[in-house]
Enzyme design. Structure first.
Site, PDB file in Angstrom:
ATOM      1  N   THR A 105      22.741  25.132 -36.375  1.00 51.59           N
ATOM      2  CA  THR A 105      22.249  26.493 -36.159  1.00 51.59           C
ATOM      3  C   THR A 105      21.044  26.469 -35.227  1.00 51.59           C
ATOM      4  OG1 THR A 105      21.700  28.569 -37.257  1.00 51.59           O
ATOM      5  CG2 THR A 105      20.925  26.581 -38.358  1.00 51.59           C
ATOM      6  N   LYS A 118      22.272  24.576 -30.965  1.00 52.25           N
ATOM      7  CA  LYS A 118      23.701  24.700 -30.629  1.00 52.25           C
ATOM      8  C   LYS A 118      24.044  24.159 -29.232  1.00 52.25           C
ATOM      9  CE  LYS A 118      24.710  28.571 -33.718  1.00 52.25           C
ATOM     10  NZ  LYS A 118      25.301  29.908 -33.849  1.00 52.25           N
TER      11      LYS A 118
HETATM   12  P1  NDP Z   1      19.878  35.446 -28.268  1.00 52.11           P
HETATM   13  O1  NDP Z   1      18.423  35.285 -28.434  1.00 52.11           O
HETATM   14  O2  NDP Z   1      20.672  34.458 -27.498  1.00 52.11           O
HETATM   15  O3  NDP Z   1      20.176  36.894 -27.592  1.00 52.11           O
HETATM   16  C1  NDP Z   1      19.534  38.046 -28.052  1.00 52.11           C
HETATM   17  C2  NDP Z   1      20.199  39.278 -27.446  1.00 52.11           C
HETATM   18  O4  NDP Z   1      19.628  40.434 -28.062  1.00 52.11           O
HETATM   19  C3  NDP Z   1      19.983  39.437 -25.941  1.00 52.11           C
HETATM   20  O5  NDP Z   1      21.125  40.030 -25.379  1.00 52.11           O
HETATM   21  C4  NDP Z   1      18.771  40.383 -25.888  1.00 52.11           C
HETATM   22  O6  NDP Z   1      18.721  41.141 -24.687  1.00 52.11           O
HETATM   23  C5  NDP Z   1      19.107  41.285 -27.039  1.00 52.11           C
HETATM   24  N1  NDP Z   1      17.958  42.004 -27.615  1.00 52.11           N
HETATM   25  C6  NDP Z   1      16.945  41.498 -28.347  1.00 52.11           C
HETATM   26  N2  NDP Z   1      16.109  42.473 -28.755  1.00 52.11           N
HETATM   27  C7  NDP Z   1      16.614  43.636 -28.258  1.00 52.11           C
HETATM   28  C8  NDP Z   1      16.215  45.001 -28.325  1.00 52.11           C
HETATM   29  N3  NDP Z   1      15.124  45.371 -29.005  1.00 52.11           N
HETATM   30  N4  NDP Z   1      16.979  45.932 -27.717  1.00 52.11           N
HETATM   31  C9  NDP Z   1      18.079  45.567 -27.064  1.00 52.11           C
HETATM   32  N5  NDP Z   1      18.526  44.295 -26.941  1.00 52.11           N
HETATM   33  C10 NDP Z   1      17.782  43.343 -27.538  1.00 52.11           C
HETATM   34  O7  NDP Z   1      20.438  35.608 -29.765  1.00 52.11           O
HETATM   35  P2  NDP Z   1      21.931  35.312 -30.267  1.00 52.11           P
HETATM   36  O8  NDP Z   1      22.865  35.868 -29.261  1.00 52.11           O
HETATM   37  O9  NDP Z   1      22.045  33.901 -30.654  1.00 52.11           O
HETATM   38  O10 NDP Z   1      21.992  36.154 -31.625  1.00 52.11           O
HETATM   39  C11 NDP Z   1      22.079  37.574 -31.639  1.00 52.11           C
HETATM   40  C12 NDP Z   1      22.139  38.065 -33.076  1.00 52.11           C
HETATM   41  O11 NDP Z   1      23.377  37.694 -33.688  1.00 52.11           O
HETATM   42  C13 NDP Z   1      21.035  37.453 -33.940  1.00 52.11           C
HETATM   43  O12 NDP Z   1      20.421  38.511 -34.622  1.00 52.11           O
HETATM   44  C14 NDP Z   1      21.762  36.544 -34.907  1.00 52.11           C
HETATM   45  O13 NDP Z   1      21.135  36.544 -36.174  1.00 52.11           O
HETATM   46  C15 NDP Z   1      23.148  37.192 -34.992  1.00 52.11           C
HETATM   47  N6  NDP Z   1      24.204  36.214 -35.319  1.00 52.11           N
HETATM   48  C16 NDP Z   1      24.899  36.386 -36.496  1.00 52.11           C
HETATM   49  C17 NDP Z   1      25.898  35.491 -36.844  1.00 52.11           C
HETATM   50  C18 NDP Z   1      26.627  35.701 -38.147  1.00 52.11           C
HETATM   51  O14 NDP Z   1      27.311  34.765 -38.591  1.00 52.11           O
HETATM   52  N7  NDP Z   1      26.566  36.861 -38.747  1.00 52.11           N
HETATM   53  C19 NDP Z   1      26.249  34.345 -36.003  1.00 52.11           C
HETATM   54  C20 NDP Z   1      25.466  34.255 -34.770  1.00 52.11           C
HETATM   55  C21 NDP Z   1      24.474  35.168 -34.471  1.00 52.11           C
HETATM   56  P3  NDP Z   1      18.001  40.571 -23.362  1.00 52.11           P
HETATM   57  O15 NDP Z   1      18.986  39.618 -22.735  1.00 52.11           O
HETATM   58  O16 NDP Z   1      17.747  41.767 -22.521  1.00 52.11           O
HETATM   59  O17 NDP Z   1      16.736  39.881 -23.826  1.00 52.11           O
END
Ligand code: NDP
Length: 277
Positions: free
Chosen positions: A66, A70
């Site tokens: 995790t 990854k």
């Molecule tokens: P990353 O850090 O790689 O990406 C975060 C994303 O969220 C980016 O696209 C970012 O946009 C966007 N973002 C963050 N804050 C905001 C905001 N306030 N408004 C709009 N967009 C926002 O994270 P991950 O992709 O790894 O994870 C994303 C979510 O998915 C996490 O919350 C994680 O907990 C959840 N998850 C759940 C899983 C499950 O099994 N249920 C498995 C994997 C993940 P920008 O590019 O513009 O910064």
């Protein structure tokens, strides 16, 4: 009589204290009568490959990976599944025949949870909010369900465009949060981490109608801000990411043990344990 030794598995992360994976895998093991042990392992940020080698030397059979390891796990693997290679990230390692096999089960976990919730994916118009690791990991499994289209909307639009180029599939297109306002979707998946900070992706409520399903990858004891917002504006159904969490674990478990556990009883148990916290 000597006890049969337990096959060892673990999850590596930093932080890791919050992880529900040991609970989930022990529940699967009990359900399917498998002799396994599964522990959490905290790893210092510069120590990931050493920690994996140590675990292999202790005859570990497999591991979940995790945040934030990854991508490092991808590099460490000798062989990768197609979905892990395309996701650019590995959440499941299998140690077998002196080799390290890397897979990514997050997207399959999401797809299975959507199917379990009776969400139709074939020919559907999907809006995927976010373009981070989670969004990238679910694209191939979603595409394999034959949707009509997947719009990727991200705060930083260039990242959504990058994902479109990476996957190079005519069903995928990138857009800004603003541009989705006048479009119609059957399924909206929030793959941003906004809910973790109590925020909402800045999209117009006009994307919500009484036919749309809204899914938040984040899960919490109470409905997430995104799901509350979707419900308030009349979404047909709202689903959180607890089923995805259990679903990705179920796919890892079946890779390791050759049996597919039932996810629903474990989702229910986890949900009940949240209520007590
Ligand atoms: P990353 O850090 O790689 O990406 C975060 C994303 O969220 C980016 O696209 C970012 O946009 C966007 N973002 C963050 N804050 C905001 C905001 N306030 N408004 C709009 N967009 C926002 O994270 P991950 O992709 O790894 O994870 C994303 C979510 O998915 C996490 O919350 C994680 O907990 C959840 N998850 C759940 C899983 C499950 O099994 N249920 C498995 C994997 C993940 P920008 O590019 O513009 O910064």
């Amino acid at each position: 009589m000597t006890q049969p030794s337990l096959d060892q598995y673990c999850v590596f992360g930093n932080p890791i204290a919050h992880s529900r994976s040991p609970f989930i895998h022990h529940a699967f093991a009990e359900q399917t009568s498998q002799n396994i042990d599964y522990q959490k392992r905290f790893v210092a940020l510069d120590n990931f490959s050493k920690a994996v080698t140590e675990f292999i030397n202790q005859e570990g059979k497999g591991a979940n990976i995790t945040v934030p390891f990854k991508e490092e796990a991808l590099v460490l693997a000798d062989e990768l599944s197609e979905r892990a290679a395309l996701a650019g990230a590995v959440n499941t390692l299998t140690f077998k025949n002196g080799k390290i096999y890397g897979d990514n089960t997050d997207g399959e976990g999401l797809v299975q949870d959507l199917i379990r919730n009776k969400v139709t994916l074939a020919k559907s118009r999907i809006l995927l909010l976010g373009a981070g690791g989670a969004a990238k990991g679910v694209l191939l499994p979603l595409l394999s369900q034959a949707p009509q289209s997947i719009a990727i909307a991200n705060r930083t639009v260039s990242k959504a465009e990058g994902l479109c180029q990476h996957f190079n599939d005519e069903r995928i297109y990138a857009c800004s949060f603003k541009e989705v306002a006048d479009k119609e979707f059957d399924l909206i998946i929030n793959a941003t981490s906004a809910s973790l900070a109590g925020d909402l992706p800045a999209i117009s409520h006009t994307v919500i109608n009484n036919d749309v399903t809204c899914y938040d990858m984040v899960y919490a004891k109470d409905k997430t801000p995104f799901l509350k917002w979707a419900k308030k504006h009349g979404a047909a159904s709202t689903i959180d990411g607890l089923g995805m969490l259990v679903g990705q674990a179920a796919v890892s478990f079946s890779i390791w043990r050759g049996v597919s556990p039932e996810t629903l009883p474990v989702i229910d148990e986890l949900r009940a344990s949240f209520e007590k916290e």
